[in-house]
Design a protein around this motif. Structure first.
Motif, PDB file in Angstrom:
ATOM      1  N   SER A 150       0.879  -1.204   0.046  1.00  0.00           N
ATOM      2  CA  SER A 150       0.072  -0.005  -0.101  1.00  0.00           C
ATOM      3  C   SER A 150       1.087   1.263   0.077  1.00  0.00           C
ATOM      4  CB  SER A 150      -0.837   0.041   1.402  1.00  0.00           C
ATOM      5  OG  SER A 150      -0.125   0.241   2.365  1.00  0.00           O
ATOM      6  N   GLY A 151       2.136   1.254   0.415  1.00  0.00           N
ATOM      7  CA  GLY A 151       2.978   2.401   0.647  1.00  0.00           C
ATOM      8  C   GLY A 151       2.781   2.825   2.228  1.00  0.00           C
ATOM      9  N   THR A 152       2.213   2.261   2.924  1.00  0.00           N
ATOM     10  CA  THR A 152       2.191   2.726   4.473  1.00  0.00           C
ATOM     11  C   THR A 152       3.113   1.628   5.266  1.00  0.00           C
ATOM     12  OG1 THR A 152      -0.023   3.843   4.365  1.00  0.00           O
ATOM     13  CG2 THR A 152       0.964   2.776   6.456  1.00  0.00           C
ATOM     14  N   VAL A 153       3.811   1.982   5.822  1.00  0.00           N
ATOM     15  CA  VAL A 153       4.580   1.229   6.919  1.00  0.00           C
ATOM     16  C   VAL A 153       4.167   1.633   8.505  1.00  0.00           C
ATOM     17  CG1 VAL A 153       7.003   0.553   8.012  1.00  0.00           C
ATOM     18  CG2 VAL A 153       6.815   1.377   5.491  1.00  0.00           C
ATOM     19  N   VAL A 154       3.774   0.554   8.957  1.00  0.00           N
ATOM     20  CA  VAL A 154       3.128   0.425  10.687  1.00  0.00           C
ATOM     21  C   VAL A 154       4.384   0.268  11.270  1.00  0.00           C
ATOM     22  CG1 VAL A 154       1.628  -0.095  12.275  1.00  0.00           C
ATOM     23  CG2 VAL A 154       0.860   0.292   9.912  1.00  0.00           C
ATOM     24  N   VAL A 155       4.873   0.880  12.247  1.00  0.00           N
ATOM     25  CA  VAL A 155       6.143   0.788  13.198  1.00  0.00           C
ATOM     26  C   VAL A 155       5.627   0.435  14.552  1.00  0.00           C
ATOM     27  CG1 VAL A 155       8.463   1.363  13.915  1.00  0.00           C
ATOM     28  CG2 VAL A 155       7.685   1.715  11.450  1.00  0.00           C
ATOM     29  N   GLU A 156       5.722  -0.688  14.988  1.00  0.00           N
ATOM     30  CA  GLU A 156       5.021  -0.692  16.365  1.00  0.00           C
ATOM     31  C   GLU A 156       6.266  -0.802  17.503  1.00  0.00           C
ATOM     32  OE1 GLU A 156       2.450  -3.662  19.481  1.00  0.00           O
ATOM     33  OE2 GLU A 156       2.783  -4.101  17.137  1.00  0.00           O
ATOM     34  N   TRP A 157       5.988   0.012  18.569  1.00  0.00           N
ATOM     35  CA  TRP A 157       6.986  -0.153  19.948  1.00  0.00           C
ATOM     36  C   TRP A 157       6.716  -1.085  20.596  1.00  0.00           C
ATOM     37  CZ3 TRP A 157       9.367   4.978  21.980  1.00  0.00           C
ATOM     38  CH2 TRP A 157       9.918   4.696  23.102  1.00  0.00           C
ATOM     39  N   PHE A 158       7.409  -2.267  20.663  1.00  0.00           N
ATOM     40  CA  PHE A 158       7.178  -3.578  21.605  1.00  0.00           C
ATOM     41  C   PHE A 158       6.846  -3.049  22.965  1.00  0.00           C
ATOM     42  CE2 PHE A 158       9.366  -6.633  18.332  1.00  0.00           C
ATOM     43  CZ  PHE A 158       8.314  -6.719  17.568  1.00  0.00           C
ATOM     44  N   ASN A 159       5.812  -3.603  23.419  1.00  0.00           N
ATOM     45  CA  ASN A 159       5.519  -3.642  25.001  1.00  0.00           C
ATOM     46  C   ASN A 159       6.486  -4.629  25.598  1.00  0.00           C
ATOM     47  OD1 ASN A 159       3.970  -4.237  27.250  1.00  0.00           O
ATOM     48  ND2 ASN A 159       2.296  -2.840  26.392  1.00  0.00           N
ATOM     49  N   VAL A 160       7.056  -3.959  26.714  1.00  0.00           N
ATOM     50  CA  VAL A 160       7.846  -4.814  27.541  1.00  0.00           C
ATOM     51  C   VAL A 160       7.432  -5.011  29.108  1.00  0.00           C
ATOM     52  CG1 VAL A 160       9.877  -4.498  25.924  1.00  0.00           C
ATOM     53  CG2 VAL A 160       9.327  -2.622  27.960  1.00  0.00           C
ATOM     54  N   SER A 161       7.774  -6.128  29.522  1.00  0.00           N
ATOM     55  CA  SER A 161       7.910  -6.218  31.011  1.00  0.00           C
ATOM     56  C   SER A 161       8.336  -7.671  31.284  1.00  0.00           C
ATOM     57  CB  SER A 161       6.424  -5.891  31.419  1.00  0.00           C
ATOM     58  OG  SER A 161       5.523  -6.951  31.072  1.00  0.00           O
ATOM     59  N   ALA A 162       7.129  -8.654  31.499  1.00  0.00           N
ATOM     60  CA  ALA A 162       7.667 -10.135  31.724  1.00  0.00           C
ATOM     61  C   ALA A 162       8.213 -10.762  30.449  1.00  0.00           C
ATOM     62  CB  ALA A 162       6.448 -10.863  32.117  1.00  0.00           C
ATOM     63  N   ILE A 163       7.787 -10.492  29.383  1.00  0.00           N
ATOM     64  CA  ILE A 163       8.116 -10.805  28.152  1.00  0.00           C
ATOM     65  C   ILE A 163       7.801  -9.676  26.863  1.00  0.00           C
ATOM     66  CG2 ILE A 163       8.249 -13.267  28.455  1.00  0.00           C
ATOM     67  CD1 ILE A 163       5.533 -13.382  26.791  1.00  0.00           C
ATOM     68  N   GLU A 164       8.486  -9.830  25.990  1.00  0.00           N
ATOM     69  CA  GLU A 164       8.074  -8.862  24.889  1.00  0.00           C
ATOM     70  C   GLU A 164       6.704  -9.009  24.284  1.00  0.00           C
ATOM     71  OE1 GLU A 164      11.361  -6.216  22.587  1.00  0.00           O
ATOM     72  OE2 GLU A 164      11.388  -8.232  21.832  1.00  0.00           O
ATOM     73  N   ALA A 165       5.862  -7.944  23.832  1.00  0.00           N
ATOM     74  CA  ALA A 165       4.767  -8.210  23.238  1.00  0.00           C
ATOM     75  C   ALA A 165       4.314  -7.274  22.104  1.00  0.00           C
ATOM     76  CB  ALA A 165       3.521  -8.029  24.358  1.00  0.00           C
ATOM     77  N   ASP A 166       3.785  -7.773  21.025  1.00  0.00           N
ATOM     78  CA  ASP A 166       3.153  -6.727  19.873  1.00  0.00           C
ATOM     79  C   ASP A 166       1.705  -6.793  19.995  1.00  0.00           C
ATOM     80  OD1 ASP A 166       2.754  -9.678  19.242  1.00  0.00           O
ATOM     81  OD2 ASP A 166       3.755  -9.274  17.314  1.00  0.00           O
ATOM     82  N   PRO A 167       0.846  -5.929  20.864  1.00  0.00           N
ATOM     83  CA  PRO A 167      -0.364  -6.134  21.116  1.00  0.00           C
ATOM     84  C   PRO A 167      -1.083  -5.272  19.771  1.00  0.00           C
ATOM     85  CG  PRO A 167       0.557  -4.564  22.765  1.00  0.00           C
ATOM     86  CD  PRO A 167       1.573  -5.732  21.995  1.00  0.00           C
ATOM     87  N   ASP A 168      -0.411  -4.480  19.244  1.00  0.00           N
ATOM     88  CA  ASP A 168      -1.150  -3.598  18.109  1.00  0.00           C
ATOM     89  C   ASP A 168      -0.991  -4.582  16.698  1.00  0.00           C
ATOM     90  OD1 ASP A 168      -2.295  -1.344  18.411  1.00  0.00           O
ATOM     91  OD2 ASP A 168      -0.406  -0.477  19.085  1.00  0.00           O
ATOM     92  N   TRP A 169      -0.014  -5.433  16.651  1.00  0.00           N
ATOM     93  CA  TRP A 169      -0.104  -6.488  15.547  1.00  0.00           C
ATOM     94  C   TRP A 169      -0.988  -7.691  16.032  1.00  0.00           C
ATOM     95  CZ3 TRP A 169       1.444  -7.819  10.941  1.00  0.00           C
ATOM     96  CH2 TRP A 169       1.218  -8.846  10.519  1.00  0.00           C
TER      97      TRP A 169
END
Length: 552
Positions: A150-169
């Motif tokens: 599409s031309g759009t890149v979505v860049v997510e700031w991984f959520n961290v604490s117990a383990i890394e998470a990608d909730p927006d994915w």
């Protein structure tokens, strides 16, 4: 082709069910703990950590003498050593059809910033204060065929604490896939790389987790798989703002290093929960002096913002938790790129976002969505599949967790944001959730109708033609102090679903036909208003047809 003004200035010169269940539990731990934040012992926020096994990367921070606001990473390479394979953040929602996944190591020198002024209106001023080398990893998920991009890149700031998470994915992967966006997830914070102390313990069988492609090890990537990640080094979360900015800038300016033959036209920064609080700080303090993104999705933030030294947890430990997490910081109103904010019921009440409310502007839109919780059944369904079922919370020891329209509505907001950032219309304005004016003890309480569902906010068929009460309220009267102090269990942010009995359904709708008719009307109203996308609306309508079995 859209060319945002700030970018033009920058370019002036040129598995098994048990395994999946284990992974889902890990994902929930990560997202929930991430709402509180934590910091690794080896690289605590606000300090410079000396890396081990990383050559000249990760050297101790130094006083800055010169600063390049347009700095890019110095090197981006495909992860050179296989080790045990990619350690996936959770929830590891499947790739859309036709997508491929790669992992890269990103090196560079990052800048930290010292706060000069941090007023509640978001007009923060900062100055460069130090610099340090870093090496982190990013995960790229992209269409395999450039023609589908599409031309759009979505860049997510991984959520961290117990383990890394990608909730927006986990919430947005379907919309990303059907639109053909590329996605880059960034190990932005020290906890994910260096490990260290965590807020919540992970009580999941390690063998089952390993079968699911994840790990119960909270020691950070470089310690989970030293062969693959041993050269990673993170100097501390004071540098996280610039690390994330540099990756976003690389996606725009040197896309061949991360995206191969894709040619991006815009880059959107996203983050959920704790990551949303860090993005709030980035938007208010760093973006104005070092722009890299064409828009931001700030997803389920609390009232507060992360401090410039990155030590959010430290801030909560030195003052009353309610005061620390409820200090209202708004988004500055002089931005040159759009910001979309998504707030669930839980975010307004437990996390105090109501204290940071602000009017919509030409560059800011906020959706407060009725019937949603900070985390919900989708957190687990994105990995396990299956119907909209509140009993899936039993995997976490929770009772009937929220099954509201969080995924469907946040995908609609992302859809609008992408068009808005490209010069199109802003997302539709929405009423705010109604609050009780005279709540006891000054607490934040959402006003509710006779059926228990919230009044006001973004409307949707699950609350306008409901078969249950859907709330984001924490169970058993849990408070923000429980959340900040780590004494709350995994259920504290999952809200609840309280099904109506058959008699109540018959009284409200008459029969199944009456229910489906009202649900269809509410769905079409939400689609027409821009609060639901057609593909998600069709799924909800199919679920309503299946609910005919609830009637005699």
């Amino acid at each position: 082709m859209h060319a945002p003004t700030h970018r033009a200035r920058r370019h002036a010169a040129g598995s098994t069910r048990s395994a999946a269940t284990a992974a889902a539990c890990l994902a929930a731990v990560a997202i929930l703990a991430g709402a509180c934040s934590s910091s690794g012992d080896e690289a605590s926020p606000g300090t410079a950590a000396t890396a081990t096994g990383a050559g000249d990367v990760g050297s101790s921070g130094s006083t800055i003498t010169t600063w390049d606001p347009d700095r890019l990473p110095s090197e981006i390479v495909a992860t050179p050593v296989e080790g045990n394979g990619i350690v996936l953040p959770q929830p590891a929602a499947p790739l859309p059809a036709g997508y491929e996944q790669q992992e890269y190591l990103v090196d560079g020198t990052a800048t930290s910033f010292a706060a000069v002024e941090t007023p509640d209106d978001g007009f923060w001023t900062v100055e460069p204060s130090g610099e340090a080398d870093y090496r982190t990893r990013v995960i790229v998920r992209r269409p395999g065929d450039p023609a589908d991009f599409s031309g759009t890149v979505v860049v997510e700031w991984f959520n961290v604490s117990a383990i890394e998470a990608d909730p927006d994915w986990g919430y947005n992967s379907e919309e990303i896939g059907r639109e053909g966006h590329a996605y880059i997830g960034v190990s932005t914070q020290a906890q994910g790389v260096e490990g260290g102390a965590t807020i919540l313990e992970v009580n999941v069988d390690p063998e089952a987790a390993a079968d699911a492609g994840t790990s119960t090890d909270t020691s950070g990537l470089k310690n989970i798989d030293p062969e693959r990640y041993g050269t990673l080094a993170h100097p501390g979360d004071a540098y996280a703002f610039d690390i994330f900015t540099q990756v976003g800038r690389a996606a725009a300016e040197t896309p061949e290093l991360l995206l191969g033959d894709l040619d991006p036209t815009q880059v959107i920064g996203v983050g959920e929960s704790q990551s949303a609080m860090f993005l709030t700080t980035l938007v208010n303090a760093v973006h104005p002096v070092s722009p890299a993104f064409d828009g931001f999705l700030i997803h389920s933030r609390a009232a507060s913002a992360a401090p410039m030294d990155g030590d959010f947890l430290g801030a909560t430990e030195t003052q009353d938790p309610a005061a620390a997490l409820s200090q209202g910081v708004r988004i500055r109103t002089d931005l040159d790129v759009p910001v979309a904010m998504y707030e669930a019921e839980t975010d307004l009440t437990l996390l105090g976002y109501a204290n940071a409310r602000q009017p919509d502007t030409e560059r800011i839109r906020t959706w407060e969505v009725a019937g949603t919780a900070h985390a919900d059944a989708q957190t687990l369904r994105s990995m396990l599949g299956g119907p909209r079922d509140p009993s899936i919370g039993s995997l976490l020891g929770c009772e009937s967790i929220n099954t509201g329209p969080h995924k469907e509505t946040v995908q609609a907001l992302l859809h609008h944001l992408v068009a808005w950032a490209a010069g199109g219309d802003a997302p539709p304005e929405a009423p705010r959730l109604e609050l009780v004016d005279d709540a006891a003890d000054g607490s934040i309480v959402i006003a509710r109708g006779d059926d228990g569902n919230a009044l006001g906010g973004v409307r949707n068929p699950l609350v306008d033609a409901p078969t249950a009460t859907l709330t984001g309220e924490p169970p058993d009267g849990a408070s923000i102090a429980d959340l900040a102090g780590g004494s709350g269990d995994l259920c504290i942010l999952f809200g609840s679903t309280i099904p109506f009995d058959q008699a109540a359904l018959v009284e409200r709708y008459g029969d199944a036909d009456g229910y489906v008719s009202q649900f269809t009307d509410a769905t079409e109203t939400a689609v027409a208003g821009g609060f639901l996308l057609r593909p998600d609306a069709d799924v909800l309508l199919a679920e309503a047809e299946a609910n005919r079995t609830l009637f005699p």
